[in-house]
Structures are given as C-alpha cells and as structure tokens.
Design a protein around this motif. Structure first.
Motif, mmCIF file in Angstrom:
data_model
loop_
_atom_site.group_PDB
_atom_site.id
_atom_site.type_symbol
_atom_site.label_atom_id
_atom_site.label_comp_id
_atom_site.label_asym_id
_atom_site.label_seq_id
_atom_site.Cartn_x
_atom_site.Cartn_y
_atom_site.Cartn_z
ATOM 1 N N ARG A 12 0.829 -1.197 0.000
ATOM 2 C CA ARG A 12 0.000 0.000 0.000
ATOM 3 C C ARG A 12 0.872 1.259 0.000
ATOM 4 O O ARG A 12 0.615 2.216 -0.725
ATOM 5 C CB ARG A 12 -0.933 -0.013 1.218
ATOM 6 N N PHE A 13 1.933 1.228 0.809
ATOM 7 C CA PHE A 13 2.872 2.353 0.856
ATOM 8 C C PHE A 13 3.500 2.585 -0.523
ATOM 9 O O PHE A 13 3.561 3.712 -1.014
ATOM 10 C CB PHE A 13 3.954 2.075 1.902
ATOM 11 N N LEU A 14 3.972 1.504 -1.154
ATOM 12 C CA LEU A 14 4.626 1.623 -2.458
ATOM 13 C C LEU A 14 3.665 2.139 -3.520
ATOM 14 O O LEU A 14 4.036 2.952 -4.357
ATOM 15 C CB LEU A 14 5.200 0.260 -2.877
ATOM 16 N N ARG A 15 2.416 1.659 -3.470
ATOM 17 C CA ARG A 15 1.427 2.103 -4.454
ATOM 18 C C ARG A 15 1.057 3.566 -4.273
ATOM 19 O O ARG A 15 1.010 4.328 -5.233
ATOM 20 C CB ARG A 15 0.142 1.282 -4.320
ATOM 21 N N SER A 21 3.814 1.385 -10.131
ATOM 22 C CA SER A 21 2.821 0.695 -10.963
ATOM 23 C C SER A 21 2.681 -0.765 -10.538
ATOM 24 O O SER A 21 3.574 -1.339 -9.919
ATOM 25 C CB SER A 21 3.239 0.756 -12.429
ATOM 26 N N GLU A 22 1.545 -1.353 -10.912
ATOM 27 C CA GLU A 22 1.317 -2.767 -10.603
ATOM 28 C C GLU A 22 2.353 -3.650 -11.292
ATOM 29 O O GLU A 22 2.803 -4.647 -10.730
ATOM 30 C CB GLU A 22 -0.094 -3.190 -11.023
ATOM 31 N N SER A 23 2.747 -3.290 -12.509
ATOM 32 C CA SER A 23 3.730 -4.123 -13.212
ATOM 33 C C SER A 23 5.100 -4.045 -12.540
ATOM 34 O O SER A 23 5.804 -5.050 -12.440
ATOM 35 C CB SER A 23 3.822 -3.735 -14.687
ATOM 36 N N ALA A 24 5.466 -2.864 -12.056
ATOM 37 C CA ALA A 24 6.733 -2.724 -11.330
ATOM 38 C C ALA A 24 6.684 -3.524 -10.033
ATOM 39 O O ALA A 24 7.648 -4.212 -9.679
ATOM 40 C CB ALA A 24 7.017 -1.253 -11.039
ATOM 41 N N LEU A 25 5.539 -3.450 -9.332
ATOM 42 C CA LEU A 25 5.390 -4.224 -8.099
ATOM 43 C C LEU A 25 5.464 -5.720 -8.368
ATOM 44 O O LEU A 25 6.114 -6.458 -7.636
ATOM 45 C CB LEU A 25 4.050 -3.892 -7.426
ATOM 46 N N GLU A 35 15.112 -14.234 -5.277
ATOM 47 C CA GLU A 35 16.418 -13.928 -4.696
ATOM 48 C C GLU A 35 16.409 -13.989 -3.176
ATOM 49 O O GLU A 35 17.455 -13.820 -2.552
ATOM 50 C CB GLU A 35 16.851 -12.521 -5.135
ATOM 51 N N GLN A 36 15.221 -14.188 -2.585
ATOM 52 C CA GLN A 36 15.096 -14.152 -1.124
ATOM 53 C C GLN A 36 15.679 -12.847 -0.586
ATOM 54 O O GLN A 36 16.447 -12.840 0.382
ATOM 55 C CB GLN A 36 15.804 -15.364 -0.492
ATOM 56 N N ALA A 37 15.314 -11.745 -1.236
ATOM 57 C CA ALA A 37 15.818 -10.422 -0.871
ATOM 58 C C ALA A 37 14.649 -9.508 -0.525
ATOM 59 O O ALA A 37 13.541 -9.715 -1.011
ATOM 60 C CB ALA A 37 16.624 -9.837 -2.029
ATOM 61 N N PRO A 38 14.885 -8.489 0.305
ATOM 62 C CA PRO A 38 13.793 -7.575 0.668
ATOM 63 C C PRO A 38 13.259 -6.834 -0.560
ATOM 64 O O PRO A 38 14.037 -6.357 -1.395
ATOM 65 C CB PRO A 38 14.445 -6.593 1.644
ATOM 66 N N LEU A 39 11.944 -6.734 -0.646
ATOM 67 C CA LEU A 39 11.302 -6.092 -1.794
ATOM 68 C C LEU A 39 11.827 -4.680 -2.076
ATOM 69 O O LEU A 39 12.161 -4.381 -3.227
ATOM 70 C CB LEU A 39 9.777 -6.092 -1.610
ATOM 71 N N PRO A 40 11.935 -3.793 -1.075
ATOM 72 C CA PRO A 40 12.403 -2.437 -1.395
ATOM 73 C C PRO A 40 13.803 -2.426 -2.026
ATOM 74 O O PRO A 40 14.071 -1.642 -2.946
ATOM 75 C CB PRO A 40 12.414 -1.726 -0.033
ATOM 76 N N VAL A 41 14.673 -3.316 -1.540
ATOM 77 C CA VAL A 41 16.040 -3.384 -2.071
ATOM 78 C C VAL A 41 16.021 -3.853 -3.523
ATOM 79 O O VAL A 41 16.733 -3.327 -4.385
ATOM 80 C CB VAL A 41 16.922 -4.303 -1.198
ATOM 81 N N VAL A 42 15.184 -4.853 -3.806
ATOM 82 C CA VAL A 42 15.055 -5.358 -5.176
ATOM 83 C C VAL A 42 14.533 -4.260 -6.098
ATOM 84 O O VAL A 42 15.066 -4.053 -7.195
ATOM 85 C CB VAL A 42 14.129 -6.592 -5.218
ATOM 86 N N LEU A 43 13.510 -3.535 -5.657
ATOM 87 C CA LEU A 43 12.955 -2.447 -6.476
ATOM 88 C C LEU A 43 14.022 -1.410 -6.797
ATOM 89 O O LEU A 43 14.110 -0.916 -7.925
ATOM 90 C CB LEU A 43 11.779 -1.782 -5.743
ATOM 91 N N TRP A 44 14.854 -1.108 -5.808
ATOM 92 C CA TRP A 44 15.917 -0.126 -6.017
ATOM 93 C C TRP A 44 16.972 -0.661 -6.986
ATOM 94 O O TRP A 44 17.395 0.033 -7.909
ATOM 95 C CB TRP A 44 16.549 0.242 -4.669
ATOM 96 N N ARG A 45 17.369 -1.918 -6.800
ATOM 97 C CA ARG A 45 18.410 -2.484 -7.667
ATOM 98 C C ARG A 45 17.967 -2.550 -9.123
ATOM 99 O O ARG A 45 18.797 -2.448 -10.023
ATOM 100 C CB ARG A 45 18.817 -3.877 -7.193
ATOM 101 N N LEU A 58 12.531 2.496 3.956
ATOM 102 C CA LEU A 58 13.208 1.927 5.123
ATOM 103 C C LEU A 58 12.891 2.727 6.378
ATOM 104 O O LEU A 58 12.679 2.150 7.454
ATOM 105 C CB LEU A 58 14.724 1.856 4.873
ATOM 106 N N ALA A 59 12.843 4.052 6.259
ATOM 107 C CA ALA A 59 12.494 4.895 7.409
ATOM 108 C C ALA A 59 11.065 4.602 7.849
ATOM 109 O O ALA A 59 10.772 4.517 9.049
ATOM 110 C CB ALA A 59 12.667 6.359 7.045
ATOM 111 N N TRP A 60 10.163 4.462 6.857
ATOM 112 C CA TRP A 60 8.761 4.144 7.176
ATOM 113 C C TRP A 60 8.675 2.793 7.886
ATOM 114 O O TRP A 60 7.947 2.643 8.861
ATOM 115 C CB TRP A 60 7.950 4.152 5.884
#
Length: 65
Positions: A12-15, A21-25, A35-45, A58-60
C-alpha cells in the motif's frame, strides 16, 4: 500471519506514497521471492525506485514496525 499483514502495508505504501505501478510491483515481488531479498532493495536495484525512495521506505518500516 503478521508477515502477510506487513507486506500488505508495504505494498500500500509503495502504491500510494511512491506511486509504483502494478507491473513494477509484480516484477519486484517475483524477483524478491526468487532472490530471497527484501522487496524495497530489489525495487531499487532494478531502478524501479530511487535511492531517496528506498530511504523513505526503510524509514517508514523502522517507524511503523
């Protein structure tokens, strides 16, 4: 489980806050599971969110969790 609950809040925060976008999510979720990696980190990479947006997520998470 609380895991599902927290990921719902994250999505919800990301949206809404980051207007992702839904496709990016969908891509991020798929890759973070592979990758068993945190979603925010994957989105950034993958260049789907900026470093500033990653910091905001991350602050949120710190303040909310």
């Amino acid at each position: 489980s609380s895991d599902v609950c927290s990921s719902d809040l994250l999505l919800r925060f990301l949206r809404h806050r980051l207007a992702l976008s839904e496709s990016a999510l969908a891509l991020g979720i798929r890759q973070s599971q592979l990758e068993q990696a945190p979603l925010p980190v994957v989105l950034w990479r993958y260049g789907l969110i900026s470093l500033e947006q990653l910091d905001a997520v991350l602050a949120w998470q710190d303040s909310d969790g």
